[in-house]
Enzyme design. Structure first.
Site, PDB file in Angstrom:
ATOM      1  CB  ALA A 166      -0.919  -0.022   1.214  1.00 14.19           C
TER       2      ALA A 166
ATOM      3  CG  ASN B 261       0.939  -6.778   5.991  1.00 18.42           C
ATOM      4  OD1 ASN B 261       1.637  -7.723   6.316  1.00 18.42           O
ATOM      5  ND2 ASN B 261      -0.373  -6.788   6.111  1.00 18.42           N
TER       6      ASN B 261
ATOM      7  CG  HIS C  53       0.312   4.003   4.513  1.00 21.14           C
ATOM      8  ND1 HIS C  53       0.103   3.440   5.750  1.00 21.14           N
ATOM      9  CD2 HIS C  53      -0.423   3.280   3.642  1.00 21.14           C
ATOM     10  CE1 HIS C  53      -0.717   2.415   5.643  1.00 21.14           C
ATOM     11  NE2 HIS C  53      -1.062   2.297   4.364  1.00 21.14           N
TER      12      HIS C  53
HETATM   13  N1  LIG Z   1       1.672  -6.265   1.860  1.00 21.08           N
HETATM   14  C1  LIG Z   1       0.691  -5.386   1.977  1.00 21.08           C
HETATM   15  O1  LIG Z   1       0.820  -4.186   1.722  1.00 21.08           O
HETATM   16  C2  LIG Z   1      -0.660  -5.857   2.424  1.00 21.08           C
HETATM   17  C3  LIG Z   1      -1.758  -5.014   2.286  1.00 21.08           C
HETATM   18  C4  LIG Z   1      -2.991  -5.481   2.678  1.00 21.08           C
HETATM   19  C5  LIG Z   1      -3.116  -6.745   3.236  1.00 21.08           C
HETATM   20  N2  LIG Z   1      -2.030  -7.532   3.385  1.00 21.08           N
HETATM   21  C6  LIG Z   1      -2.114  -8.861   3.993  1.00 21.08           C
HETATM   22  O2  LIG Z   1      -2.476  -9.807   3.001  1.00 21.08           O
HETATM   23  C7  LIG Z   1      -3.260 -10.842   3.589  1.00 21.08           C
HETATM   24  C8  LIG Z   1      -4.574 -10.995   2.813  1.00 21.08           C
HETATM   25  O3  LIG Z   1      -5.292  -9.781   2.839  1.00 21.08           O
HETATM   26  P1  LIG Z   1      -6.821  -9.728   2.369  1.00 21.08           P
HETATM   27  O4  LIG Z   1      -7.221  -8.300   2.399  1.00 21.08           O
HETATM   28  O5  LIG Z   1      -7.009 -10.509   1.111  1.00 21.08           O
HETATM   29  O6  LIG Z   1      -7.519 -10.486   3.603  1.00 21.08           O
HETATM   30  P2  LIG Z   1      -8.945 -11.206   3.619  1.00 21.08           P
HETATM   31  O7  LIG Z   1      -9.288 -11.351   5.066  1.00 21.08           O
HETATM   32  O8  LIG Z   1      -9.908 -10.539   2.719  1.00 21.08           O
HETATM   33  O9  LIG Z   1      -8.648 -12.652   3.017  1.00 21.08           O
HETATM   34  C9  LIG Z   1      -7.775 -13.592   3.618  1.00 21.08           C
HETATM   35  C10 LIG Z   1      -8.245 -14.993   3.236  1.00 21.08           C
HETATM   36  O10 LIG Z   1      -7.255 -15.926   3.646  1.00 21.08           O
HETATM   37  C11 LIG Z   1      -7.862 -17.014   4.351  1.00 21.08           C
HETATM   38  N3  LIG Z   1      -6.884 -17.502   5.319  1.00 21.08           N
HETATM   39  C12 LIG Z   1      -6.446 -16.911   6.454  1.00 21.08           C
HETATM   40  N4  LIG Z   1      -5.509 -17.659   7.043  1.00 21.08           N
HETATM   41  C13 LIG Z   1      -5.343 -18.760   6.269  1.00 21.08           C
HETATM   42  C14 LIG Z   1      -4.507 -19.908   6.353  1.00 21.08           C
HETATM   43  N5  LIG Z   1      -3.636 -20.080   7.360  1.00 21.08           N
HETATM   44  N6  LIG Z   1      -4.594 -20.837   5.371  1.00 21.08           N
HETATM   45  C15 LIG Z   1      -5.479 -20.673   4.355  1.00 21.08           C
HETATM   46  N7  LIG Z   1      -6.296 -19.620   4.220  1.00 21.08           N
HETATM   47  C16 LIG Z   1      -6.221 -18.667   5.170  1.00 21.08           C
HETATM   48  C17 LIG Z   1      -9.128 -16.441   4.973  1.00 21.08           C
HETATM   49  O11 LIG Z   1     -10.094 -17.461   5.149  1.00 21.08           O
HETATM   50  C18 LIG Z   1      -9.558 -15.401   3.934  1.00 21.08           C
HETATM   51  O12 LIG Z   1     -10.455 -15.934   2.973  1.00 21.08           O
HETATM   52  C19 LIG Z   1      -3.470 -10.449   5.065  1.00 21.08           C
HETATM   53  O13 LIG Z   1      -2.529 -11.128   5.879  1.00 21.08           O
HETATM   54  C20 LIG Z   1      -3.197  -8.967   5.069  1.00 21.08           C
HETATM   55  O14 LIG Z   1      -2.707  -8.512   6.323  1.00 21.08           O
HETATM   56  C21 LIG Z   1      -0.823  -7.115   2.976  1.00 21.08           C
END
Ligand SMILES: NC(=O)c1ccc[n+]([C@@H]2O[C@H](COP(=O)([O-])OP(=O)(O)OC[C@H]3O[C@@H](n4cnc5c(N)ncnc54)[C@H](O)[C@@H]3O)[C@@H](O)[C@H]2O)c1
Length: 272
Positions: free
Chosen positions: A125, A192, A222
């Site tokens: 982000a 993150n 941010h």
């Molecule tokens: N790098 C970045 O800038 C950034 C930005 C936003 C989100 N993220 C991270 O990316 C990840 C996904 O974000 P999102 O918005 O798609 O979240 P989300 O909650 O919409 O989707 C996550 C999905 O993963 C599944 N899940 C969770 N733990 C699991 C596991 N151990 N095994 C299998 N499935 C699992 C959940 O059931 C859900 O469907 C999160 O960890 C979030 O913190 C990173």
């Protein structure tokens, strides 16, 4: 065409899958997994080219796949990242906070070398990581101020031991000030970007983080300041949250799609 496996079918995973399905990412999505069967089934329903839903996350990389895309959780990274590399697949990680655990970082970094595979961390982000990466040896200070609507901070571990009630915030309020290392463990689904900045720059104990709740904002903002012998850089990124998950910014999704598009394309590569 590269073959992609997807771990996590939520807000980010779904948009990545749709980008592959539409041809924006020149690749084939062959296998998917999510702890929630509803999430994986509902994703597959949206796609023209249907991937196989595997029974557990470890089965993703036991197939002939080029790269596994993690868009699930820090626990998912801890659980499968090493076996993905051992199975000779590259890995793209969205739940970057998992890498601030130094033992995990070291194990995965060694595994990349041992198995000649690469872990990709999209810029997420924020913007400016290219500059910070180039001058990291000349950095003296690095700070991040993240401002979000209180509802985007809900569910964070920090509030288990805090008197702050997010529902009662009616003016701009500083919720947390500390190091990136502390921020990532207390706000794992929100910050993150702090993990990414730390890994790129001067480490998680020297990167300062402030988290602010603003009940009148509709953006995730941010503000990054980096200073050192090179001079000074500041970046302010005002992101709209994703409609399906207010904790995730639209730019995080688009940066994941661009990282994968680059991985799958033979093309002129722009940027550091
Ligand atoms: N790098 C970045 O800038 C950034 C930005 C936003 C989100 N993220 C991270 O990316 C990840 C996904 O974000 P999102 O918005 O798609 O979240 P989300 O909650 O919409 O989707 C996550 C999905 O993963 C599944 N899940 C969770 N733990 C699991 C596991 N151990 N095994 C299998 N499935 C699992 C959940 O059931 C859900 O469907 C999160 O960890 C979030 O913190 C990173």
């Amino acid at each position: 065409m590269k073959k992609i496996g997807l771990l996590g079918c939520g807000a980010i995973g779904t948009q990545i899958a749709l980008a592959i399905d539409s041809g924006k990412i020149p690749a084939t999505l062959t296998h998917v997994y999510d702890n929630s069967k509803d999430a994986s089934a509902s994703l597959v329903k949206k796609l023209k080219n249907k991937p196989i839903i595997v029974e557990n996350s470890h089965l993703l990389s036991s197939n002939p796949i080029d790269i596994i895309v993690e868009a699930a959780s820090q626990d998912a990274v801890k659980d499968v990242a090493l076996s993905v590399l051992q199975n000779k697949c590259d890995l793209m990680i969205m739940s970057v906070g998992a890498l601030l655990d130094e033992s995990i970082y070291d194990i995965l970094s060694d595994a990349c070398r041992d198995f000649k595979k690469t872990i990709y961390l999209p810029s997420g982000a924020i913007a400016g990581l290219d500059g910070i990466k180039s001058l990291k040896d000349e950095l003296e200070s690095l700070s991040l101020t993240t401002t979000k609507h209180p509802r985007s901070l809900k569910g964070a571990k920090f509030f288990e031991n805090s008197q702050i009630n997010l529902d009662e915030i009616n003016s701009i309020t500083t919720i947390f000030e500390g190091t990136a290392k502390e921020a990532v463990s207390l706000f794992p689904a929100n910050i993150n970007v702090a993990a990414l900045l730390s890994l790129t720059g001067i480490g998680s104990e020297k990167t300062n983080v402030k988290i602010v709740a603003d009940p009148n904002t509709d953006k995730n903002t941010h503000h990054i300041e980096a200073a050192g012998t090179f001079g000074k850089m500041t970046f302010t990124i005002e992101n709209f949250p994703d409609v399906n998950n207010p904790k995730t910014s639209r730019l995080a999704i688009l940066s994941a799609i661009e990282t994968l598009r680059k991985y799958c394309s033979n093309d002129i590569q722009i940027g550091t």
